[in-house]
Design an enzyme around this catalytic site. Structure first.
Site, short mmCIF file in Angstrom:
data_model
loop_
_atom_site.label_atom_id
_atom_site.label_comp_id
_atom_site.label_asym_id
_atom_site.label_seq_id
_atom_site.Cartn_x
_atom_site.Cartn_y
_atom_site.Cartn_z
N LYS A 114 127.19 31.79 14.66
CA LYS A 114 126.79 32.07 13.04
C LYS A 114 126.48 30.94 12.54
O LYS A 114 125.57 30.81 11.86
CB LYS A 114 127.90 32.80 12.52
CG LYS A 114 128.35 34.32 13.03
CD LYS A 114 127.21 35.36 12.48
CE LYS A 114 127.30 36.45 13.20
NZ LYS A 114 128.58 37.28 13.35
N LYS A 130 120.37 44.43 26.01
CA LYS A 130 120.95 45.53 25.85
C LYS A 130 120.18 46.13 24.29
O LYS A 130 119.94 45.28 23.66
CB LYS A 130 122.44 45.63 25.66
CG LYS A 130 122.99 44.88 24.48
CD LYS A 130 124.46 44.73 24.44
CE LYS A 130 125.11 43.95 23.60
NZ LYS A 130 126.50 44.16 23.40
N LYS A 157 121.61 46.28 17.63
CA LYS A 157 121.31 46.63 16.13
C LYS A 157 119.90 45.93 15.48
O LYS A 157 119.07 46.84 14.98
CB LYS A 157 122.51 46.30 15.37
CG LYS A 157 123.57 47.27 15.68
CD LYS A 157 124.67 46.94 14.67
CE LYS A 157 125.82 47.76 14.86
NZ LYS A 157 127.20 47.42 13.98
#
Ligand code: TRP
Length: 343
Positions: A125, A207, A210
């Site tokens: 982050k 994968k 989102k």
């Protein structure tokens, strides 16, 4: 006779506590459904389940809260549409349970700056949002530990990317117990049954996730035509050149999706065609698109119905908050007692 009497006099078996949190950033997609939600739905019969929307956690990365509220409603509606029963589980919003914030405060005294700075997700982050390295981001794992420990949960269904956080939660629980007395059991990662279906992105890049390529991700909220378009654009190639070849992973993924949504006969037909080098991916995708549309549509419509029914949503959320707070305040009472904060 004696046996029976003993059995009758023993207290009822307590169901184990399962807990998981869902971050309300972005729309839920097939990867979430098969990697998490379907798993939760299976757990609700056998365990004492707590599932919640982690809206406080969202603030660490998404300070703009205008969209957050709708996302929270959508996540609740989608989870119910997928089969979570608010009567059976506690389905709640994190910020409705202030007891979590108090436990977070106590746990913060047991968490060291060094270990928090070493956390993989924190370092990631910091790289992604160097302009907003706030203390909430640093203590993300502490808040997650509070989420889990507030219900003294022992089983936590999470993906691989959350295992480090879970290990930290175990460490904080152990430190607390060691310093103040035994209050928390050690939470463990948990998946129900062995086969969690992994869904890859339709462009073959990792994968289904989102935020990335929306055209390669099938969302539970996608309209029929969007589903069709995405499937038709899925990555394929010119087909196998030898019988019974190993499938490239983007082709394997199409078969996985087909196994989930199509009839066994349909899957068998395309398996056969692949193994005999006569497969036509265009035909396969057309069939898959229709079956996928039929799979997604009822979920999408049910979720939309719930989301448009503000009264029902409010009732679900309130019911969840009540269950969660009953359990949370019982834990907090023990915590306060253990640390002599009960005046
Ligand atoms: N950190 C989790 C994620 O990003 C969400 C989460 C928050 C969670 N609190 C939790 C998961 C407690 C399990 C238990 O997916």
């Amino acid at each position: 006779m004696l046996h029976r009497a003993l059995f009758l006099s023993s207290p009822p078996m307590q169901k184990e506590v399962v807990l998981s949190g869902i971050r309300p950033t972005g729309f839920l997609h097939l990867g979430n459904y098969f990697g998490a939600m379907r798993n939760y739905v299976r757990m609700q019969e056998e365990y004492n389940c707590y599932f919640f929307v982690a809206n406080w956690h969202s603030l660490t990365t998404h300070p703009d809260t205008k969209e957050l509220q709708n996302s929270v409603y959508r996540v609740i509606a989608e989870n119910v549409a997928c089969g979570l029963d608010p009567e059976k589980v506690a389905l709640y919003v994190q910020s409705d349970v202030p007891e979590i914030a108090e436990l977070y405060l106590y746990l913060n005294m047991l968490a060291y700056k060094g270990e928090l700075e070493k956390t993989t997700t924190f370092k990631e982050k910091v790289r992604l949002q160097p302009e907003n390295v706030n203390a909430g981001l640093l203590t993300y794992p502490v808040l997650m530990a509070a989420d889990i420990l507030i219900h003294r949960a022992v089983k936590v269904p999470v993906g691989k990317d959350q295992e480090q956080h879970l290990e930290m939660a175990r460490n904080f629980a152990e430190r607390f117990n060691h310093r103040y007395g035994e209050v928390f059991p050690a939470p463990q990662a948990f998946n129900f049954g062995s086969e969690l279906v992994k869904i890859m992105s339709l462009d073959g890049n990792g994968k289904m996730s989102k935020s990335e390529n929306q055209m390669a991700t099938i969302y539970l909220a996608d309209e029929d035509d969007a589903v069709r378009k995405k499937i038709m654009k899925a990555k394929t190639d010119s087909g196998p050149t030898e019988p019974n070849a190993v499938k490239p992973d983007y082709i394997e993924n199409l078969f996985t999706l087909m196994k989930i949504t199509s009839s066994a006969d349909t899957v068998a037909k395309f398996e056969h065609d692949f193994n005999n080098c006569v497969i036509r991916y265009g035909d396969m995708k057309k069939q898959l698109a229709e079956d996928m549309v039929n799979f997604i549509r009822p979920i999408r419509e049910k979720a939309a119905d719930i989301q448009n029914n503000k009264e029902l949503l409010a009732k679900i959320i309130q019911q969840g908050a009540e269950k969660a707070r009953a359990s949370a305040s019982a834990t907090l009472q023990q915590v306060r007692k253990a640390i002599n904060m009960n005046y």
